[in-house]
Design an enzyme around this catalytic site. Structure first.
Site, PDB file in Angstrom:
ATOM      1  N   HIS A  25       0.861  -1.191   0.000  1.00  0.00           N
ATOM      2  CA  HIS A  25       0.000   0.000   0.000  1.00  0.00           C
ATOM      3  C   HIS A  25       0.889   1.230   0.000  1.00  0.00           C
ATOM      4  O   HIS A  25       1.942   1.241   0.647  1.00  0.00           O
ATOM      5  CB  HIS A  25      -0.905   0.019   1.239  1.00  0.00           C
ATOM      6  CG  HIS A  25      -2.079   0.931   1.094  1.00  0.00           C
ATOM      7  ND1 HIS A  25      -2.003   2.278   1.341  1.00  0.00           N
ATOM      8  CD2 HIS A  25      -3.343   0.684   0.674  1.00  0.00           C
ATOM      9  CE1 HIS A  25      -3.187   2.821   1.109  1.00  0.00           C
ATOM     10  NE2 HIS A  25      -4.024   1.886   0.693  1.00  0.00           N
ATOM     11  N   ASP A  31      -7.889  -5.486  -0.079  1.00  0.00           N
ATOM     12  CA  ASP A  31      -8.356  -6.402  -1.132  1.00  0.00           C
ATOM     13  C   ASP A  31      -7.984  -7.852  -0.896  1.00  0.00           C
ATOM     14  O   ASP A  31      -8.432  -8.731  -1.638  1.00  0.00           O
ATOM     15  CB  ASP A  31      -7.779  -5.942  -2.475  1.00  0.00           C
ATOM     16  CG  ASP A  31      -8.347  -4.604  -2.890  1.00  0.00           C
ATOM     17  OD1 ASP A  31      -7.558  -3.694  -3.203  1.00  0.00           O
ATOM     18  OD2 ASP A  31      -9.578  -4.459  -2.857  1.00  0.00           O
TER      19      ASP A  31
HETATM   20  C1  SDX Z   1      -6.213  -0.229  -3.029  1.00  0.00           C
HETATM   21  O1  SDX Z   1      -4.563   4.344  -2.129  1.00  0.00           O
HETATM   22  C2  SDX Z   1      -5.466   3.684  -1.522  1.00  0.00           C
HETATM   23  O2  SDX Z   1      -5.866   4.031  -0.433  1.00  0.00           O
HETATM   24  C3  SDX Z   1      -5.991   2.478  -2.265  1.00  0.00           C
HETATM   25  C4  SDX Z   1      -6.981   1.609  -1.493  1.00  0.00           C
HETATM   26  C5  SDX Z   1      -8.278   2.328  -1.235  1.00  0.00           C
HETATM   27  O3  SDX Z   1      -8.952   1.986  -0.265  1.00  0.00           O
HETATM   28  O4  SDX Z   1      -8.669   3.185  -2.085  1.00  0.00           O
HETATM   29  O5  SDX Z   1      -6.411   1.214  -0.275  1.00  0.00           O
HETATM   30  C6  SDX Z   1      -7.349   0.364  -2.295  1.00  0.00           C
HETATM   31  O6  SDX Z   1      -6.003   0.120  -4.164  1.00  0.00           O
HETATM   32  C7  SDX Z   1      -5.333  -1.212  -2.319  1.00  0.00           C
HETATM   33  C8  SDX Z   1      -4.135  -1.678  -3.220  1.00  0.00           C
HETATM   34  C9  SDX Z   1      -4.652  -2.814  -4.129  1.00  0.00           C
HETATM   35  N1  SDX Z   1      -3.554  -3.197  -5.088  1.00  0.00           N
HETATM   36  C10 SDX Z   1      -2.875  -4.331  -4.952  1.00  0.00           C
HETATM   37  O7  SDX Z   1      -3.025  -5.139  -4.039  1.00  0.00           O
HETATM   38  C11 SDX Z   1      -1.864  -4.581  -6.098  1.00  0.00           C
HETATM   39  C12 SDX Z   1      -0.547  -5.101  -5.513  1.00  0.00           C
HETATM   40  N2  SDX Z   1       0.086  -3.992  -4.780  1.00  0.00           N
HETATM   41  C13 SDX Z   1       1.116  -3.236  -5.443  1.00  0.00           C
HETATM   42  O8  SDX Z   1       0.999  -3.127  -6.821  1.00  0.00           O
HETATM   43  C14 SDX Z   1       1.507  -1.975  -4.676  1.00  0.00           C
HETATM   44  O9  SDX Z   1       1.754  -2.350  -3.400  1.00  0.00           O
HETATM   45  C15 SDX Z   1       0.581  -0.777  -4.678  1.00  0.00           C
HETATM   46  C16 SDX Z   1       0.146  -0.397  -6.049  1.00  0.00           C
HETATM   47  C17 SDX Z   1      -0.622  -1.033  -3.835  1.00  0.00           C
HETATM   48  C18 SDX Z   1       1.341   0.385  -4.058  1.00  0.00           C
HETATM   49  O10 SDX Z   1       2.359   0.674  -4.928  1.00  0.00           O
HETATM   50  P1  SDX Z   1       3.467   1.745  -4.562  1.00  0.00           P
HETATM   51  O11 SDX Z   1       3.156   2.477  -3.324  1.00  0.00           O
HETATM   52  O12 SDX Z   1       3.694   2.541  -5.813  1.00  0.00           O
HETATM   53  O13 SDX Z   1       4.701   0.846  -4.206  1.00  0.00           O
HETATM   54  P2  SDX Z   1       5.912   0.627  -5.162  1.00  0.00           P
HETATM   55  O14 SDX Z   1       5.429   0.125  -6.463  1.00  0.00           O
HETATM   56  O15 SDX Z   1       6.758   1.855  -5.115  1.00  0.00           O
HETATM   57  O16 SDX Z   1       6.660  -0.586  -4.417  1.00  0.00           O
HETATM   58  C19 SDX Z   1       7.719  -0.323  -3.511  1.00  0.00           C
HETATM   59  C20 SDX Z   1       8.523  -1.617  -3.480  1.00  0.00           C
HETATM   60  C21 SDX Z   1       8.974  -2.059  -4.888  1.00  0.00           C
HETATM   61  O17 SDX Z   1      10.115  -2.872  -4.728  1.00  0.00           O
HETATM   62  P3  SDX Z   1      11.608  -2.178  -4.999  1.00  0.00           P
HETATM   63  O18 SDX Z   1      11.529  -1.513  -6.365  1.00  0.00           O
HETATM   64  O19 SDX Z   1      11.796  -1.192  -3.874  1.00  0.00           O
HETATM   65  O20 SDX Z   1      12.559  -3.333  -4.970  1.00  0.00           O
HETATM   66  O21 SDX Z   1       7.688  -2.684  -2.986  1.00  0.00           O
HETATM   67  C22 SDX Z   1       7.521  -3.655  -4.005  1.00  0.00           C
HETATM   68  C23 SDX Z   1       7.871  -2.990  -5.317  1.00  0.00           C
HETATM   69  O22 SDX Z   1       8.299  -3.937  -6.281  1.00  0.00           O
HETATM   70  N3  SDX Z   1       6.117  -4.076  -3.951  1.00  0.00           N
HETATM   71  C24 SDX Z   1       5.714  -5.311  -4.102  1.00  0.00           C
HETATM   72  C25 SDX Z   1       4.322  -5.270  -3.927  1.00  0.00           C
HETATM   73  N4  SDX Z   1       3.935  -4.015  -3.697  1.00  0.00           N
HETATM   74  C26 SDX Z   1       5.063  -3.269  -3.714  1.00  0.00           C
HETATM   75  N5  SDX Z   1       6.395  -6.444  -4.375  1.00  0.00           N
HETATM   76  C27 SDX Z   1       5.638  -7.578  -4.456  1.00  0.00           C
HETATM   77  N6  SDX Z   1       4.293  -7.623  -4.296  1.00  0.00           N
HETATM   78  C28 SDX Z   1       3.619  -6.499  -4.036  1.00  0.00           C
HETATM   79  N7  SDX Z   1       2.282  -6.531  -3.866  1.00  0.00           N
END
Ligand code: SDX
Length: 393
Positions: free
Chosen positions: A270, A327
């Site tokens: 998140h 989710d």
């Molecule tokens: C919702 O904003 C809100 O409030 C949203 C929400 C709401 O109520 O409206 O809470 C609802 O959208 C929840 C999120 C649902 N999405 C998912 O579950 C999809 C999987 N999650 C990721 O795609 C991610 O965690 C996000 C999109 C939710 C957040 O992305 P960010 O904040 O842009 O994080 P990032 O991409 O910068 O990741 C930081 C690091 C990265 O690794 P490094 O480059 O530092 O090595 O964390 C890793 C990412 O690769 N990472 C994950 C991961 N989420 C982040 N690695 C593996 N699995 C994951 N799920």
């Protein structure tokens, strides 16, 4: 001094804003609507009470709740001309595509929304809250080739939705209090979440003085994304795949950690929460309660719990503060209720609707509000001389 950031008049260019609707502390895992803790609301309220709270700023009195519920009952029907729209959609149309276009089409049936969007806004908002529920159920019935079940005045908001979804001439739907309570809880937990992608989209569209229905339609489309509301459907598809492939969830954790693999562990991570998402905790417990009450044993819940336990001990997830989000478990309950997987994000939209409405109203009520116009850092080519077509190689 109050711990809130102060924003100058240019804040709209950055996409940040002040709001009094939802407070979120990502470090402590705290979420509250209009000052009320999400735990108290999820445990003690109906979704209609919380929708009123989000849109009016206070929990309703008995009289206010009765009046609001009557409005929702009054506006539950959808214009018969709109129902004919469903006949035009191919059988496997994405429910979110239908929802966003039907919501946008409400502007055609209620043109007063175009002239002065703030006039009768409570009526227009109640109309939207009630009709979106009907549109969602009707789109499901049409996709199943079943006759539409019309809303009933004697049923509560959630019971009415379930009845419209699952009642049929050959098998009357039996309203189950456990299911109704679980649906209320899920919709409450999705009610609002400050400036998330879809809410920000509603505000950006609305900042150009776009009416409520069109702004909400834009928010629905933003929510559809698999990184946002679409994740609840993707989680269920991931858990189903793990189950069908023998339950080896560790390979999915390994894929998620592999920098060369674009796969993300859906339902984890998140932008704001760097600890447990408080909603995920509540939903996880509700899974046990609902499945026990309905005498359902779902292997996907066991897989989800084991996956969470292993991931939370993994250095990769610990280092990046990756925890289950809203989710990760919600689909387990939707599935137990009988909601089809391709409607999970529609359910997210149903829950988020009062939050979107509250943000749109808050923005329109702000005399200092300006059109959203974020700026950029230009990294393209420097100025260069024009080259006529004949001389280009
Ligand atoms: C919702 O904003 C809100 O409030 C949203 C929400 C709401 O109520 O409206 O809470 C609802 O959208 C929840 C999120 C649902 N999405 C998912 O579950 C999809 C999987 N999650 C990721 O795609 C991610 O965690 C996000 C999109 C939710 C957040 O992305 P960010 O904040 O842009 O994080 P990032 O991409 O910068 O990741 C930081 C690091 C990265 O690794 P490094 O480059 O530092 O090595 O964390 C890793 C990412 O690769 N990472 C994950 C991961 N989420 C982040 N690695 C593996 N699995 C994951 N799920």
């Amino acid at each position: 001094s109050s711990g809130y950031i102060t924003l100058d008049s240019g804040f709209m260019n950055t996409g940040s804003c002040c709001s009094s609707i939802t407070f979120l502390d990502g470090e402590e895992g705290i979420l509250s609507y209009r000052g009320y803790g999400i735990e108290d609301l999820a445990e003690n309220c109906t979704f209609v009470e919380v929708a009123y709270l989000l849109d009016h700023g206070n929990l309703p009195t008995r009289e206010e709740l009765s009046k609001f519920s009557q409005m929702l009952g009054k506006y539950a029907m959808v214009h018969e001309d709109m129902i004919r729209f469903f006949d035009g959609y191919p059988p496997n149309s994405p429910p979110m595509a239908i929802l966003s276009s039907m919501v946008n089409s409400l502007c055609s049936f209620y043109p007063e929304m175009l002239d002065n969007p703030l006039e009768n806004i409570d009526k227009m908002a109640a109309r939207l809250l009630s009709k979106v529920r009907t549109i969602a159920a009707f789109s499901y019935k049409k996709s199943m080739g079943q006759p539409l079940v019309y809303p009933r005045h004697d049923l509560s908001y959630c019971a009415n939705f379930l009845n419209m979804m699952f009642d049929s001439p050959v098998k009357p739907y039996e309203i189950n209090d456990t299911v109704v309570k679980a649906l209320n809880k899920l919709l409450i937990l999705h009610g609002d979440h400050e400036q998330n992608c879809s809410t920000a989209t509603v505000r950006v569209a609305g900042s150009a003085r776009v009416n409520l229905y069109a702004s909400i339609s834009a928010g629905i489309n933003a929510l559809w994304g698999p990184l946002h509301g679409g994740a609840n459907q993707a989680v269920m598809e991931m858990l189903t795949q793990i189950h069908e492939e023998g339950g080896n969830y560790k390979q999915f954790i390994a894929k998620a950690k592999d920098p060369a693999d674009p796969f993300r562990l859906v339902g984890f991570g998140h932008r704001v929460y760097k600890t447990h998402d408080p909603r995920a905790r509540i939903i996880k417990k509700a899974c046990d309660d609902v499945l026990t009450a309905l005498n359902i044993s779902d292997p996907l819940l066991d897989i989800a719990k084991e996956l969470e336990e292993v991931a939370l001990k993994d250095e990769y997830f610990i280092a990046r503060n990756l925890y289950p989000n809203v989710d990760f478990y919600s689909g387990i309950i939707y599935r137990a209720i009988g909601i089809p997987t391709n409607m999970f994000t529609v359910m997210f939209a149903l829950g988020r609707l009062p939050g979107w409405i509250a943000h749109w109203k808050e923005m329109w009520d702000d005399p200092d509000w300006r059109i959203s116009r974020p700026r950029q850092v230009y990294v393209g080519p420097k100025r260069r001389p024009f080259v006529p077509l004949a001389e280009r190689t």
